[in-house]
Design an enzyme around this catalytic site. Structure first.
Site, PDB file in Angstrom:
ATOM      1  N   LYS A 220       0.729  -1.405   0.233  1.00 37.46           N
ATOM      2  CA  LYS A 220      -0.625  -0.568  -0.391  1.00 37.46           C
ATOM      3  C   LYS A 220       1.189   1.428   0.149  1.00 37.46           C
ATOM      4  CE  LYS A 220      -3.816   1.917   2.282  1.00 37.46           C
ATOM      5  NZ  LYS A 220      -5.097   1.587   3.407  1.00 37.46           N
TER       6      LYS A 220
ATOM      7  N   SER B  80      -9.887   1.665   2.355  1.00 39.05           N
ATOM      8  CA  SER B  80      -9.126   3.305   1.601  1.00 39.05           C
ATOM      9  C   SER B  80      -7.731   2.031   0.858  1.00 39.05           C
ATOM     10  CB  SER B  80      -8.519   3.849   3.018  1.00 39.05           C
ATOM     11  OG  SER B  80      -7.295   3.572   4.267  1.00 39.05           O
TER      12      SER B  80
ATOM     13  N   SER C  45     -10.005  -0.667   7.097  1.00 34.17           N
ATOM     14  CA  SER C  45      -9.196  -0.200   5.131  1.00 34.17           C
ATOM     15  C   SER C  45      -8.866  -1.131   4.856  1.00 34.17           C
ATOM     16  CB  SER C  45      -8.690   1.109   5.780  1.00 34.17           C
ATOM     17  OG  SER C  45      -9.605   2.175   5.238  1.00 34.17           O
TER      18      SER C  45
END
Length: 486
Positions: free
Chosen positions: A76, A151, A175
């Protein structure tokens, strides 16, 4: 090859059935072919990945390495990676190349994994749909008109489409779990402090936690073996030895006590999602578990509490981005104040600006007691609810989200509807306990995740429970049609 587990691929690499360079090229080719439709990567580090793969092959040749050596993974884009662009999905950091490596990526690198690149995400991890990225929205591989969740939507979409074997994510209010549910993969949010936050760009420091995302619980366990453990560079890291996350995956579930919170099955939960969750719970009963109804009475308060605490911490954390030392700087500022104001106005997207404003307001004189202090008191009540419930049962189960993935753009104009998507995940972060999303079926052709919540530092138990379920179901093995065409 892209559908195979870490254990299978590790065996093939050891047996020299395939080299890490060949495997890495295969995934890079899949990214080049499929990612233009998905937008799951912000940066693809092709040359760096092939260099790491070549080094992994040398290590494997000498009979050394771990189960992750030579395995292509993605990170990420809020984990600092030395020498590789780290944007946090924001214009503010569109040219930021960190001078150091985060602990999470460093540990995975030391285990020999190959970094394919950095995945797309909601800007500064603020969002539930991955539509808030400066680099454009990510699409769900199961249906390109749907969101992948946020996210960590880029990581989830990349794994579901077979663009990476596994990936890192972070979870501040759901997330990791919500995108895992929407994309039909497995994701684990560890206990707060179990995985180091050093080098992880902060959103809300008392809630953020990094974790693994992969097709299966076993693959998540392989990643946790590398990620977890005390880190002296992180003041919030738990000084407690990490478990062996692979050792007890095959332990039977006989006698497991499961609690179903009645608040997770009330108004607002899609009936088809509820059916999938209850079918999954019945599967656990077949495996020897017992089920009882429990109550988490303060669940409804998790949204107002979270949306005061998280923006308050964000407004403080994001004050460092002012155009001075790093990040976006406006052109030709008139004076220092103009530089601060314009750099932040240009660098931050709308959702981030909104949350900074909310947080600054909640912390301001005269409002601190009414908002921030009250939210922290509610947080304590939510934590006590979980502690009490987990004295009666071993784990708590329920849905990850009230619906399956929703349409791109369908909730962007209604922030409350978007925030309600996190109703079942936020409380876990406020309490600091570990939780997983485990693929449990489909509703209207879209994946549904079962949420499994456990006691502090019970990640090994959660992985065992999820693995046993996955030994008797094949929901985690389903692949979107688009992934098969490459």
């Amino acid at each position: 090859m892209f559908e195979q587990s870490i254990s299978t691929l590790a065996q093939k690499l050891r047996n020299k059935d395939i080299s890490s360079v060949e495997l890495t090229r295969l995934f890079l080719a899949r990214i080049a072919k499929l990612d233009p439709q998905l937008n799951s990567f912000i940066t693809v580090s092709e040359q760096h990945a092939l260099e790491q793969a070549a080094a992994a092959d040398v290590l494997l040749q000498s009979g050394k390495g771990t189960s992750l050596t030579g395995i292509p993974v993605a990170h990420k884009d809020l984990f600092c990676t030395e020498g590789t662009l780290t944007t946090c999905g924001s214009k503010m950091l569109h040219n930021f190349v960190p001078p150091y490596e985060s602990t999470v990526t460093s540990r995975i690198q030391q285990a020999g994994a190959v970094m394919l690149g950095k995945t797309n995400m909601d800007e500064f991890a603020m969002g539930s749909s991955n539509e808030n990225s400066f680099y454009g929205a990510v699409k769900n591989p199961w249906n390109l008109d749907m969101v992948p969740g946020g996210s960590s939507g880029g990581s989830a979409a990349a794994i579901a489409a077979g663009l990476a074997v596994a990936a890192t994510g972070t979870d501040t209010g759901g997330s990791i779990r919500q995108p895992a549910s929407f994309c039909g993969i497995t994701g684990l949010k560890p206990t707060y402090g179990r995985v180091s936050r050093f080098g992880m760009i902060a959103y809300a420091s008392s809630l953020d936690q990094g974790g693994p995302m992969a097709k299966s619980a076993e693959d998540c366990a392989h990643l946790m073996q590398a990620m977890a453990g005390f880190d002296e560079k992180d003041s919030t890291s738990a000084d407690k030895p990490a478990d062996d996350y692979l050792a007890n995956l095959n332990s039977p579930l006989t006698g497991l006590k499961i609690g179903l919170p009645k608040e997770y099955f009330g108004e607002g939960l899609d009936s088809k999602v509820a059916d999938v969750i209850m079918a999954a719970v019945k599967e656990f009963e077949k495996l020897g578990a017992t089920v009882k109804e429990i109550s988490l009475p303060n669940l409804q308060l998790s949204i107002p509490s979270y949306y005061v605490i998280a923006p308050s911490e964000a407004s403080s954390n994001l004050s460092r981005f002012d155009g001075v030392r790093f990040g976006h700087r406006c052109d030709d500022p008139k004076d220092l104040l103009d530089m601060y104001t314009r750099s932040r106005a240009e660098g931050f997207g709308t959702e981030v600006q909104k949350r900074i404003m909310v947080g600054t307001y909640a912390l301001s004189e005269g409002y601190y007691d009414a908002y921030y202090l009250k939210a922290q008191k509610i947080r304590r009540l939510i934590k006590e609810d979980f502690v009490k419930a987990l004295e009666e049962v071993d784990v708590i189960m329920g849905p990850v989200a009230p619906t399956t993935a929703f349409g791109l753009g369908s909730k962007t104009s209604d922030p409350v509807a978007m925030y309600l998507e996190d109703i079942y995940t936020l409380s876990v972060n406020l309490a600091g306990i570990p939780a997983m999303s485990v693929p449990a079926g489909f509703a209207d052709g879209m994946p549904v995740g079962l949420q499994v919540m456990g006691n502090y530092f019970a990640e090994a138990k959660l992985l065992n429970i999820a693995h046993q379920y996955q030994q008797h179901t094949d929901w985690h093995l389903q692949t979107p049609t688009m992934a098969k065409g490459a």
